[in-house]
Motif scaffolding. Structure first.
Motif, PDB file in Angstrom:
ATOM      1  N   VAL A   1       0.872  -1.176   0.000  1.00 25.29           N
ATOM      2  CA  VAL A   1       0.000   0.000   0.000  1.00 25.29           C
ATOM      3  C   VAL A   1       0.905   1.221   0.000  1.00 25.29           C
ATOM      4  CG1 VAL A   1      -2.031  -1.027   1.077  1.00 25.29           C
ATOM      5  CG2 VAL A   1      -0.211  -0.135   2.523  1.00 25.29           C
ATOM      6  N   GLU A   2       0.518   2.249  -0.749  1.00 26.82           N
ATOM      7  CA  GLU A   2       1.352   3.449  -0.882  1.00 26.82           C
ATOM      8  C   GLU A   2       0.449   4.639  -1.103  1.00 26.82           C
ATOM      9  OE1 GLU A   2       3.285   6.774  -2.697  1.00 26.82           O
ATOM     10  OE2 GLU A   2       1.774   5.530  -3.686  1.00 26.82           O
ATOM     11  N   ASN A   3       0.805   5.759  -0.480  1.00 31.14           N
ATOM     12  CA  ASN A   3       0.074   6.992  -0.739  1.00 31.14           C
ATOM     13  C   ASN A   3       0.975   8.166  -0.426  1.00 31.14           C
ATOM     14  OD1 ASN A   3      -1.998   9.304  -0.087  1.00 31.14           O
ATOM     15  ND2 ASN A   3      -3.108   7.734  -1.238  1.00 31.14           N
ATOM     16  N   SER A   4       0.905   9.193  -1.268  1.00 29.29           N
ATOM     17  CA  SER A   4       1.734  10.389  -1.087  1.00 29.29           C
ATOM     18  C   SER A   4       0.839  11.616  -0.966  1.00 29.29           C
ATOM     19  CB  SER A   4       2.713  10.534  -2.257  1.00 29.29           C
ATOM     20  OG  SER A   4       3.560   9.405  -2.355  1.00 29.29           O
ATOM     21  N   ASN A   5      -0.029  11.590   0.050  1.00 32.35           N
ATOM     22  CA  ASN A   5      -0.964  12.690   0.297  1.00 32.35           C
ATOM     23  C   ASN A   5      -1.818  12.992  -0.922  1.00 32.35           C
ATOM     24  OD1 ASN A   5      -0.101  13.054   2.938  1.00 32.35           O
ATOM     25  ND2 ASN A   5       1.538  14.433   2.325  1.00 32.35           N
ATOM     26  N   ASP A   6      -2.284  11.933  -1.555  1.00 28.24           N
ATOM     27  CA  ASP A   6      -3.091  12.091  -2.752  1.00 28.24           C
ATOM     28  C   ASP A   6      -4.365  11.271  -2.589  1.00 28.24           C
ATOM     29  OD1 ASP A   6      -3.857  12.852  -5.292  1.00 28.24           O
ATOM     30  OD2 ASP A   6      -1.934  12.370  -6.207  1.00 28.24           O
ATOM     31  N   SER A   7      -5.122  11.154  -3.660  1.00 29.69           N
ATOM     32  CA  SER A   7      -6.340  10.362  -3.645  1.00 29.69           C
ATOM     33  C   SER A   7      -6.055   8.935  -3.195  1.00 29.69           C
ATOM     34  CB  SER A   7      -6.947  10.353  -5.051  1.00 29.69           C
ATOM     35  OG  SER A   7      -7.908   9.331  -5.180  1.00 29.69           O
ATOM     36  N   ALA A   8      -7.041   8.328  -2.543  1.00 29.22           N
ATOM     37  CA  ALA A   8      -6.899   6.924  -2.129  1.00 29.22           C
ATOM     38  C   ALA A   8      -6.994   5.964  -3.306  1.00 29.22           C
ATOM     39  CB  ALA A   8      -7.986   6.584  -1.110  1.00 29.22           C
ATOM     40  N   TRP A   9      -7.380   6.448  -4.452  1.00 28.57           N
ATOM     41  CA  TRP A   9      -7.712   5.623  -5.612  1.00 28.57           C
ATOM     42  C   TRP A   9      -6.663   4.554  -5.906  1.00 28.57           C
ATOM     43  CZ3 TRP A   9      -6.486   7.291 -11.184  1.00 28.57           C
ATOM     44  CH2 TRP A   9      -6.962   6.338 -12.098  1.00 28.57           C
ATOM     45  N   LEU A  10      -5.399   4.956  -6.093  1.00 28.43           N
ATOM     46  CA  LEU A  10      -4.361   4.008  -6.497  1.00 28.43           C
ATOM     47  C   LEU A  10      -3.376   3.736  -5.363  1.00 28.43           C
ATOM     48  CD1 LEU A  10      -3.623   5.050 -10.199  1.00 28.43           C
ATOM     49  CD2 LEU A  10      -5.002   3.147  -9.348  1.00 28.43           C
ATOM     50  N   THR A  11      -3.905   3.532  -4.171  1.00 32.85           N
ATOM     51  CA  THR A  11      -3.057   3.099  -3.063  1.00 32.85           C
ATOM     52  C   THR A  11      -2.358   1.789  -3.417  1.00 32.85           C
ATOM     53  OG1 THR A  11      -4.387   4.234  -1.409  1.00 32.85           O
ATOM     54  CG2 THR A  11      -3.136   2.321  -0.662  1.00 32.85           C
ATOM     55  N   ASN A  12      -3.054   0.943  -4.149  1.00 39.95           N
ATOM     56  CA  ASN A  12      -2.462  -0.238  -4.775  1.00 39.95           C
ATOM     57  C   ASN A  12      -2.989  -0.270  -6.205  1.00 39.95           C
ATOM     58  OD1 ASN A  12      -2.433  -3.095  -5.765  1.00 39.95           O
ATOM     59  ND2 ASN A  12      -1.439  -3.465  -3.792  1.00 39.95           N
ATOM     60  N   ALA A  13      -2.086  -0.220  -7.172  1.00 37.01           N
ATOM     61  CA  ALA A  13      -2.502  -0.083  -8.574  1.00 37.01           C
ATOM     62  C   ALA A  13      -3.345  -1.259  -9.053  1.00 37.01           C
ATOM     63  CB  ALA A  13      -1.275   0.076  -9.466  1.00 37.01           C
ATOM     64  N   ASP A  14      -3.191  -2.421  -8.406  1.00 37.16           N
ATOM     65  CA  ASP A  14      -3.967  -3.597  -8.804  1.00 37.16           C
ATOM     66  C   ASP A  14      -5.316  -3.678  -8.104  1.00 37.16           C
ATOM     67  OD1 ASP A  14      -1.914  -4.578 -10.494  1.00 37.16           O
ATOM     68  OD2 ASP A  14      -0.860  -5.390  -8.744  1.00 37.16           O
ATOM     69  N   ARG A  15      -5.538  -2.813  -7.107  1.00 34.23           N
ATOM     70  CA  ARG A  15      -6.791  -2.819  -6.349  1.00 34.23           C
ATOM     71  C   ARG A  15      -7.298  -1.384  -6.187  1.00 34.23           C
ATOM     72  NH1 ARG A  15      -5.888  -7.339  -7.316  1.00 34.23           N
ATOM     73  NH2 ARG A  15      -6.010  -9.208  -5.997  1.00 34.23           N
ATOM     74  N   PRO A  16      -7.707  -0.734  -7.283  1.00 33.36           N
ATOM     75  CA  PRO A  16      -8.167   0.662  -7.185  1.00 33.36           C
ATOM     76  C   PRO A  16      -9.340   0.792  -6.208  1.00 33.36           C
ATOM     77  CG  PRO A  16      -7.882   0.007  -9.479  1.00 33.36           C
ATOM     78  CD  PRO A  16      -7.774  -1.247  -8.661  1.00 33.36           C
ATOM     79  N   LEU A  17      -9.303   1.845  -5.411  1.00 31.38           N
ATOM     80  CA  LEU A  17     -10.380   2.123  -4.459  1.00 31.38           C
ATOM     81  C   LEU A  17     -11.365   3.090  -5.113  1.00 31.38           C
ATOM     82  CD1 LEU A  17      -8.247   2.534  -1.217  1.00 31.38           C
ATOM     83  CD2 LEU A  17      -9.799   0.661  -1.753  1.00 31.38           C
ATOM     84  N   THR A  18     -12.555   2.622  -5.368  1.00 29.94           N
ATOM     85  CA  THR A  18     -13.564   3.428  -6.056  1.00 29.94           C
ATOM     86  C   THR A  18     -14.896   3.326  -5.316  1.00 29.94           C
ATOM     87  OG1 THR A  18     -14.189   1.583  -7.500  1.00 29.94           O
ATOM     88  CG2 THR A  18     -12.460   3.059  -8.297  1.00 29.94           C
ATOM     89  N   GLY A  19     -15.848   4.161  -5.742  1.00 29.65           N
ATOM     90  CA  GLY A  19     -17.197   4.094  -5.191  1.00 29.65           C
ATOM     91  C   GLY A  19     -17.425   4.948  -3.967  1.00 29.65           C
ATOM     92  N   TYR A  20     -16.498   5.846  -3.665  1.00 30.42           N
ATOM     93  CA  TYR A  20     -16.631   6.708  -2.490  1.00 30.42           C
ATOM     94  C   TYR A  20     -17.118   8.094  -2.907  1.00 30.42           C
ATOM     95  CZ  TYR A  20     -14.039   2.997  -0.202  1.00 30.42           C
ATOM     96  OH  TYR A  20     -13.648   1.780   0.290  1.00 30.42           O
ATOM     97  N   GLU A  21     -17.548   8.881  -1.918  1.00 28.44           N
ATOM     98  CA  GLU A  21     -18.031  10.229  -2.204  1.00 28.44           C
ATOM     99  C   GLU A  21     -16.895  11.092  -2.751  1.00 28.44           C
ATOM    100  OE1 GLU A  21     -21.161  10.690  -1.993  1.00 28.44           O
ATOM    101  OE2 GLU A  21     -21.818   9.089  -0.651  1.00 28.44           O
ATOM    102  N   ARG A  22     -17.276  12.159  -3.457  1.00 31.89           N
ATOM    103  CA  ARG A  22     -16.301  13.054  -4.083  1.00 31.89           C
ATOM    104  C   ARG A  22     -15.256  13.524  -3.083  1.00 31.89           C
ATOM    105  NH1 ARG A  22     -12.795  15.729  -5.378  1.00 31.89           N
ATOM    106  NH2 ARG A  22     -12.614  17.369  -6.926  1.00 31.89           N
TER     107      ARG A  22
END
Length: 206
Positions: free
Chosen positions: A185-206
């Protein structure tokens, strides 16, 4: 209220703003005092920086709703982290205290478990609420930057509550992006979307 800019209407009923004088001591000079006007939503503001003026007129005022203004739970959350022996303990501290004001949380433990959560103190502004209640300005700012400007003259535009939230008007942890037990898991103070490129996090509020 056009007759008094320090009175506003909610569902047609008049509510008077609260006046607060804030003084700041200045070394070697007189104190500096400024007046704030508060509504049920928060203090009146006249800009969000130079790029977004918010003029206070006889018919319109903008108030800033900041759920972190009363959030003192970050220390308890951090204490829970310091005592954690596993990623599950980290998650429990996040859920119990809900005190992280803005940052993401990433953890791993010696058993090989990984954990990511965007569990933050965020105002409970759903896409549906933004669609129903955005002002003309909000219809421009919300899609562009996520900054919601809602119609404060309607009670049905107030922030709702989640059952698992410890504070009214914020999202509960059950509605926050979470990713567990992935190879990384990786994040650089950005969207949670591609915390893991193989498991995109989608379906959340704007």
């Amino acid at each position: 209220d056009p007759a008094d800019p320090t009175v506003y209407l909610v569902d047609g009923k008049r509510e008077r703003m609260t006046k607060r004088a804030v003084s700041v001591p200045v070394k070697g000079a007189a104190d500096v005092t400024r007046t704030q006007w508060w509504t049920r939503y928060g203090p009146v503001t006249t800009s969000m920086g130079a790029a977004l003026p918010l003029p206070w007129t006889a018919t319109t005022a903008y108030a800033l709703n900041d759920p972190n203004a009363t959030n003192l739970r970050m220390a308890d959350t951090g204490l829970g982290f310091s005592k954690a022996r596993s990623t599950k303990d980290v998650e429990r501290s996040l859920h119990r205290n809900q005190g992280m004001p803005w940052v993401n949380t990433i953890a791993a433990d010696r058993a090989g478990h990984s954990f990511f959560a965007q569990s933050q103190v965020l105002p409970r502004i759903t896409d549906d609420l933004a669609e129903r209640c955005s002002t003309p300005l909000g219809r421009a700012t919300y899609p562009a930057s996520g900054l919601a400007v809602l119609d404060g003259s309607r009670k049905d535009c107030a922030l709702g509550s989640d059952r698992d939230a410890v504070q009214a008007g914020i999202f509960g942890p059950g509605r926050m992006p979470v990713l567990k037990n992935q190879p990384y898991v990786e994040n650089s103070n950005d969207s949670a979307w591609l915390t893991n490129a193989d498991r995109p996090l989608t379906g959340y509020e704007r």
